[in-house]
Scaffold this motif. Structure first.
Motif, PDB file in Angstrom:
ATOM      1  N   VAL A 237      57.262  50.422  -1.976  1.00 42.36           N
ATOM      2  CA  VAL A 237      57.073  51.027  -3.560  1.00 42.36           C
ATOM      3  C   VAL A 237      58.379  50.743  -3.684  1.00 42.36           C
ATOM      4  N   VAL A 238      58.356  50.301  -5.343  1.00 41.11           N
ATOM      5  CA  VAL A 238      59.470  50.186  -6.320  1.00 41.11           C
ATOM      6  C   VAL A 238      59.284  50.486  -7.625  1.00 41.11           C
ATOM      7  N   ARG A 239      60.452  50.569  -8.423  1.00 40.23           N
ATOM      8  CA  ARG A 239      60.908  51.485  -9.358  1.00 40.23           C
ATOM      9  C   ARG A 239      61.073  50.396 -10.392  1.00 40.23           C
ATOM     10  N   ARG A 240      60.026  49.888 -11.340  1.00 38.54           N
ATOM     11  CA  ARG A 240      60.766  49.375 -12.317  1.00 38.54           C
ATOM     12  C   ARG A 240      60.625  49.539 -13.725  1.00 38.54           C
ATOM     13  N   ARG A 241      61.671  49.368 -14.910  1.00 39.23           N
ATOM     14  CA  ARG A 241      61.201  49.937 -15.484  1.00 39.23           C
ATOM     15  C   ARG A 241      61.748  51.239 -16.065  1.00 39.23           C
ATOM     16  N   TRP A 242      61.622  52.095 -15.019  1.00 44.67           N
ATOM     17  CA  TRP A 242      61.432  53.823 -15.315  1.00 44.67           C
ATOM     18  C   TRP A 242      59.853  53.653 -15.342  1.00 44.67           C
ATOM     19  N   LYS A 243      58.866  52.640 -14.023  1.00 40.85           N
ATOM     20  CA  LYS A 243      57.905  52.818 -14.049  1.00 40.85           C
ATOM     21  C   LYS A 243      57.429  52.736 -12.291  1.00 40.85           C
ATOM     22  N   THR A 244      57.064  53.730 -11.385  1.00 41.45           N
ATOM     23  CA  THR A 244      56.540  53.694  -9.608  1.00 41.45           C
ATOM     24  C   THR A 244      55.310  52.685  -9.720  1.00 41.45           C
ATOM     25  N   MET A 245      55.421  52.010  -8.797  1.00 42.30           N
ATOM     26  CA  MET A 245      54.390  51.186  -7.980  1.00 42.30           C
ATOM     27  C   MET A 245      54.396  50.567  -6.813  1.00 42.30           C
ATOM     28  N   VAL A 246      53.555  50.502  -6.477  1.00 45.17           N
ATOM     29  CA  VAL A 246      53.350  49.554  -4.937  1.00 45.17           C
ATOM     30  C   VAL A 246      53.052  48.073  -5.084  1.00 45.17           C
ATOM     31  N   VAL A 247      53.968  47.349  -4.458  1.00 44.25           N
ATOM     32  CA  VAL A 247      53.868  46.032  -4.360  1.00 44.25           C
ATOM     33  C   VAL A 247      53.132  46.101  -3.541  1.00 44.25           C
ATOM     34  N   ARG A 248      52.870  46.358  -1.840  1.00 43.89           N
ATOM     35  CA  ARG A 248      52.954  45.893  -0.544  1.00 43.89           C
ATOM     36  C   ARG A 248      51.869  46.863  -0.477  1.00 43.89           C
ATOM     37  N   SER A 249      51.297  46.456   0.701  1.00 46.81           N
ATOM     38  CA  SER A 249      50.495  47.723   1.644  1.00 46.81           C
ATOM     39  C   SER A 249      49.544  47.512   3.161  1.00 46.81           C
ATOM     40  N   GLU A 250      49.842  47.109   3.684  1.00 44.90           N
ATOM     41  CA  GLU A 250      49.587  46.949   4.905  1.00 44.90           C
ATOM     42  C   GLU A 250      48.737  48.128   5.803  1.00 44.90           C
TER      43      GLU A 250
ATOM     44  N   GLY B  28      66.299  53.230 -14.373  1.00 50.66           N
ATOM     45  CA  GLY B  28      65.190  52.710 -13.870  1.00 50.66           C
ATOM     46  C   GLY B  28      64.916  52.068 -13.642  1.00 50.66           C
ATOM     47  N   ASN B  29      65.649  51.488 -12.180  1.00 49.74           N
ATOM     48  CA  ASN B  29      65.011  50.262 -11.002  1.00 49.74           C
ATOM     49  C   ASN B  29      65.472  51.227 -10.213  1.00 49.74           C
ATOM     50  N   ARG B  30      65.823  52.398 -10.742  1.00 51.09           N
ATOM     51  CA  ARG B  30      66.267  53.131  -8.365  1.00 51.09           C
ATOM     52  C   ARG B  30      64.974  53.929  -8.380  1.00 51.09           C
ATOM     53  N   ILE B  31      64.658  54.123  -6.499  1.00 53.21           N
ATOM     54  CA  ILE B  31      63.413  55.063  -6.584  1.00 53.21           C
ATOM     55  C   ILE B  31      64.294  56.166  -5.994  1.00 53.21           C
TER      56      ILE B  31
ATOM     57  N   THR C  83      47.792  62.084   2.533  1.00 52.65           N
ATOM     58  CA  THR C  83      49.300  62.950   3.367  1.00 52.65           C
ATOM     59  C   THR C  83      50.159  61.945   3.859  1.00 52.65           C
ATOM     60  N   ILE C  84      51.824  62.080   2.914  1.00 53.67           N
ATOM     61  CA  ILE C  84      52.895  61.452   3.304  1.00 53.67           C
ATOM     62  C   ILE C  84      53.573  61.525   4.788  1.00 53.67           C
ATOM     63  N   THR C  85      53.948  60.983   5.235  1.00 57.19           N
ATOM     64  CA  THR C  85      53.958  61.059   6.641  1.00 57.19           C
ATOM     65  C   THR C  85      55.337  60.659   6.537  1.00 57.19           C
ATOM     66  N   GLU C  86      55.839  59.795   6.055  1.00 56.93           N
ATOM     67  CA  GLU C  86      57.757  59.140   5.850  1.00 56.93           C
ATOM     68  C   GLU C  86      57.751  58.986   4.800  1.00 56.93           C
ATOM     69  N   VAL C  87      58.890  58.717   3.664  1.00 60.36           N
ATOM     70  CA  VAL C  87      59.192  57.724   3.192  1.00 60.36           C
ATOM     71  C   VAL C  87      61.069  57.630   3.289  1.00 60.36           C
ATOM     72  N   ALA C  88      60.986  56.221   3.832  1.00 59.05           N
ATOM     73  CA  ALA C  88      62.337  55.936   3.538  1.00 59.05           C
ATOM     74  C   ALA C  88      63.175  54.983   2.369  1.00 59.05           C
ATOM     75  N   ILE C  89      63.618  55.395   1.951  1.00 58.31           N
ATOM     76  CA  ILE C  89      64.564  54.773   1.255  1.00 58.31           C
ATOM     77  C   ILE C  89      65.950  53.659   1.003  1.00 58.31           C
ATOM     78  N   GLU C  90      64.776  52.360   0.540  1.00 55.70           N
ATOM     79  CA  GLU C  90      66.043  51.172   1.263  1.00 55.70           C
ATOM     80  C   GLU C  90      67.678  51.206   0.665  1.00 55.70           C
ATOM     81  N   PRO C  91      68.529  51.476   1.204  1.00 53.60           N
ATOM     82  CA  PRO C  91      69.677  50.880   0.889  1.00 53.60           C
ATOM     83  C   PRO C  91      69.550  50.475  -0.521  1.00 53.60           C
ATOM     84  N   GLY C  92      70.086  51.416  -1.525  1.00 54.40           N
ATOM     85  CA  GLY C  92      71.102  50.766  -3.220  1.00 54.40           C
ATOM     86  C   GLY C  92      69.665  50.799  -3.627  1.00 54.40           C
ATOM     87  N   GLY C  93      68.917  52.104  -2.817  1.00 55.56           N
ATOM     88  CA  GLY C  93      67.781  52.605  -3.787  1.00 55.56           C
ATOM     89  C   GLY C  93      66.635  51.205  -4.731  1.00 55.56           C
TER      90      GLY C  93
END
Length: 165
Positions: free
Chosen positions: A143-156, A21-24, A107-117
């Protein structure tokens, strides 16, 4: 033996719940932004606000005419701002006899998943056109996923606002 098997099953279920539930993945990101598009089209600021982590932070450089400013907002300030903007758009739309006055596209132009998801870095482009005004925002979101919920934590990001052409 039964107790051991039951304990093993409970530990496995807990592992799936807490780790899975914490992997994105890219699909989580795409669904989050698709839901954001739906919420914006419905002028639903509460649904947009629900997509943000409690510790959400935004840094935005605004270019309006020949001026530039930098804004920092936490979740509460961002949600209050969205409530004002979308509330005003809702009032204008009601006076338009059902015509759609707002054209908003992500438009999503790029998605990069961090190692470990554990998180994803998402590059987006959002364009909003209302009669007489056009804005374009390029942003980098965490963007993170915590306890099965995907959410934005920071935007620049950087926004350009000016007359629609």
């Amino acid at each position: 033996m039964r107790v051991f098997l039951l304990l093993l099953a409970l530990l496995s279920a807990a592992g799936v719940y807490f780790l899975g539930g914490n992997r994105i993945g890219p699909g989580h990101v795409e669904r989050l932004y698709a839901n954001g598009q739906i919420a914006f089209n419905a002028l639903d600021h509460e649904a947009l606000c629900a997509m943000l982590d409690d510790g959400f932070e935004q840094e935005l450089t605004m270019h309006v005419d020949s001026g530039q400013s930098r804004e920092s907002m936490d979740k509460q300030a961002y949600c209050e701002s969205q409530a004002l903007v979308l509330g005003a758009l809702k009032q204008v739309s009601q006076g338009a006899n059902g015509r759609r006055l707002v054209d908003h596209q992500y438009t999503i132009t790029e998605v990069a998943i961090e190692p470990g998801g554990r998180s994803a870095t998402v590059q987006t482009r959002a364009t909003t056109v209302i009669p007489g005004i056009r804005s374009t925002v390029l942003s980098t979101d965490t963007v993170v996923r915590r306890r099965w919920k995907t959410m934005v934590v920071r935007s620049e990001g950087t926004a350009w606002v000016g007359p629609a052409r």
